[in-house]
Design a protein around this motif. Structure first.
Motif, PDB file in Angstrom:
ATOM      1  N   UNK A   9       0.865  -1.175   0.000  1.00 54.26           N
ATOM      2  CA  UNK A   9       0.000   0.000   0.000  1.00 54.26           C
ATOM      3  C   UNK A   9       0.902   1.225   0.000  1.00 54.26           C
ATOM      4  N   UNK A  10       0.313   2.411   0.051  1.00 53.34           N
ATOM      5  CA  UNK A  10       1.103   3.643  -0.030  1.00 53.34           C
ATOM      6  C   UNK A  10       2.097   3.754   1.122  1.00 53.34           C
ATOM      7  N   UNK A  11       1.693   3.334   2.308  1.00 50.79           N
ATOM      8  CA  UNK A  11       2.591   3.398   3.462  1.00 50.79           C
ATOM      9  C   UNK A  11       3.789   2.474   3.256  1.00 50.79           C
ATOM     10  N   UNK A  12       3.535   1.297   2.683  1.00 52.18           N
ATOM     11  CA  UNK A  12       4.637   0.372   2.410  1.00 52.18           C
ATOM     12  C   UNK A  12       5.605   0.962   1.390  1.00 52.18           C
ATOM     13  N   UNK A  13       5.085   1.656   0.384  1.00 48.85           N
ATOM     14  CA  UNK A  13       5.944   2.308  -0.608  1.00 48.85           C
ATOM     15  C   UNK A  13       6.799   3.381   0.059  1.00 48.85           C
ATOM     16  N   UNK A  14       6.176   4.168   0.918  1.00 50.35           N
ATOM     17  CA  UNK A  14       6.913   5.206   1.644  1.00 50.35           C
ATOM     18  C   UNK A  14       8.003   4.579   2.512  1.00 50.35           C
TER      19      UNK A  14
END
Length: 545
Positions: A9-14
């Motif tokens: 998800x976006x948090x994992x990408x960050x």
């Protein structure tokens, strides 16, 4: 397929970008040290770091746009920002290939975040990277990427994203171990491929971002890593890359697909190590050539090239110096042409840092060579250049130049260090004195807020004038003069004998006059000195010592 706990998800990408940047920062020097292909210029680790730094910055900007709300960005927004940031910030051959790998992944992950999409993303990434390279060579980062994709593909049917990334990581490590047997220059040097090692580092960060745990290394053993000297690299690459083109040319290009196809053909005839990545009208072009002007002209014919960077390989082969080298020189990175003239008058060799275009390590090495001295003091004047400057210093040392890197974080610290430089005293004494002068100089600057955001001084709005001290926002103001006075007062509250003001482009002299009067009236024992020549976008630099 239903989402599992370890889906992307976006948090994992960050998190992935943050962990990869941190890991490359630790591994930068080791990766630089084994960089022998395609050119032994000792900057692969630094280039990968700077590429991921740009990707991470783009992702952080997406999250900053959501920080006033309760939601987080969509995965599609995060991965597209990551890919775009890597594309516009890609450095060197390996950095450009990494940018295409991330772009290939982003195209798939924007459509889904489960294990199947992640598996396909890794496969698409390896394919896209290979297609971007004019003449793929085995035993390089391309081989490692392909092995990672094939290993991920063998997990088909497993619903766990953790299993996909762990398999990709292990496949990449195994492939990296085999690179010395695939590429003769690596075998002669006794090292693995530098770009491949960097990719393994990035994949290790991906495993940790997805699973929450750093991967176990198993029985895989890294070959002993030793710095490759210039002489050894020349020997390893005899008749190969070291005898190749003299320049690395990189630029961003706005152009259509057909024009880029013609550009590839044109550049392929001019040089080697050609990599063109991107799409949708924006491309990053990388090539090694003898005629740098022709490579840029080809870009002009194709579209609009910008952020053009030209780096000399072995500048000592291109520019032959006459006469004996001087005992000592100073290389200074400056934000504007005005300071460049000032530092040149003081005897320094300057490197101009344009807005959004920090110098690459090759440019700094070239400047160290141009100083034509046995001993060189390097003043980067920017905290973000610490890895780049360290790589340049290390490369110059392998060429027999004694280099001292003073970690100046702002131009005013560089000015203070240069002011006490005395080439007639011993090198160590000179470096100590310059370091002390830089360290005794507190620095501040003004900037214009680009968007609403949280700061150390509270919430700022787009268009506010920000007063930064030592890199942190200390004052939020409505106009430049008032904010400048507030910053000067804050800095002088801790004491000081001299205030240095560096005016940016298009800033009226009246600002300096008003600040000089403010200091004279409020601080009787403090002197003020004014220079013009700061960079674009920075109205004022302030130093207090």
């Amino acid at each position: 397929m239903p989402q599992t706990a370890d889906d992307m998800d976006a948090v994992a990408v960050r998190t992935w970008c943050s962990l990869a940047l941190e890991a490359l920062g630790r591994e930068r020097a080791a990766i630089d040290a084994i960089n022998v292909y395609p050119v032994a210029d000792g900057d692969t680790g630094t280039n990968l770091y700077l590429t991921v730094e740009s990707a991470a910055g783009a992702v952080e900007a997406v999250f900053a746009g959501h920080e006033t709300g309760a939601s987080v960005p969509a995965l599609a927004d995060a991965v597209r920002a990551m890919a775009h940031g890597a594309l516009i910030g890609a450095r060197g051959n390996s950095g450009t290939i990494l940018a295409q790998l991330l772009r290939g992944m982003a195209g798939v992950l924007a459509e889904g975040q489960d294990a199947d999409h992640l598996r396909l993303a890794l496969i698409r990434a390896a394919t896209a990277a290979r297609q971007a390279v004019a003449h793929p060579v085995e035993g390089t980062v391309l081989t490692v990427a392909t092995a990672a994709a094939e290993a991920a593909g063998r997990t088909a049917g497993d619903p766990s994203a953790r299993a996909v990334v762990q398999a990709a990581y292990e496949g990449a490590r195994t492939a990296l171990d085999a690179t010395p047997g695939q590429l003769a220059v690596l075998g002669r040097a006794g090292v693995v491929d530098a770009g491949g090692r960097g990719l393994v580092t990035v994949l290790e960060a991906l495993v940790e971002a997805v699973s929450g745990e750093a991967p176990e290394h198993g029985t895989w053993v890294t070959p002993d890593i030793v710095p490759v000297t210039t002489a050894a690299a020349d020997d390893c690459a005899a008749g190969g890359p070291q005898d190749g083109p003299a320049f690395e040319v990189i630029y961003l290009l706005e152009a259509g697909d057909d024009a880029v196809d013609r550009l590839r053909t044109r550049l392929d005839g001019l040089g080697d190590s050609l990599v063109v990545v991107g799409g949708d009208g924006l491309w990053n072009v990388h090539v090694h050539v003898d005629d740098a002007g022709a490579a840029v002209e080809a870009g002009v014919e194709a579209g609009r090239p910008y952020r053009i960077r030209i780096t000399h390989f072995g500048a000592d082969r291109v520019h032959q110096h006459h006469g004996e080298p001087a005992q000592r020189g100073v290389v200074v990175v400056v934000p504007g042409p005005g300071l460049s003239g000032l530092c040149s008058e003081a005897g320094a060799t300057t490197v101009l840092a344009r807005p959004g275009e920090p110098p690459a390590s090759g440019e700094l090495v070239d400047a160290i060579r141009r100083a034509h001295a046995r001993e060189v003091v390097l003043l980067p004047n920017d905290a973000e250049l610490r890895h780049t400057a360290a790589a340049a210093a290390e490369q110059a040392r392998t060429e027999g130049i004694r280099v001292a890197l003073i970690p100046t974080r702002a131009a005013v610290q560089g000015i203070a260090a240069l002011a006490v430089h005395e080439p007639d005293r011993s090198f160590d004494e000179d470096v100590v004195a310059m370091t002390a002068a830089a360290g005794a100089t507190r620095y501040g600057e003004l900037a214009v807020a680009e968007r609403q955001s949280w700061t150390m001084a509270g919430i700022c709005q787009a268009g506010d004038i920000l007063g930064l001290i030592e890199g942190d926002v200390a004052v939020i103001g409505e106009d430049v003069p008032g904010t400048a006075r507030a910053v000067v007062d804050r800095m002088l509250a801790a004491g000081g004998e001299l205030v240095t003001l560096v005016l940016g482009e298009d800033v009226p002299d009246a600002l300096a006059d008003a600040l000089e009067e403010h200091v004279r009236e409020g601080y009787l024992a403090v002197d003020t000195v004014v220079y013009r020549g700061g960079g674009q976008g920075t109205p004022l630099l302030i130093g207090v010592e």
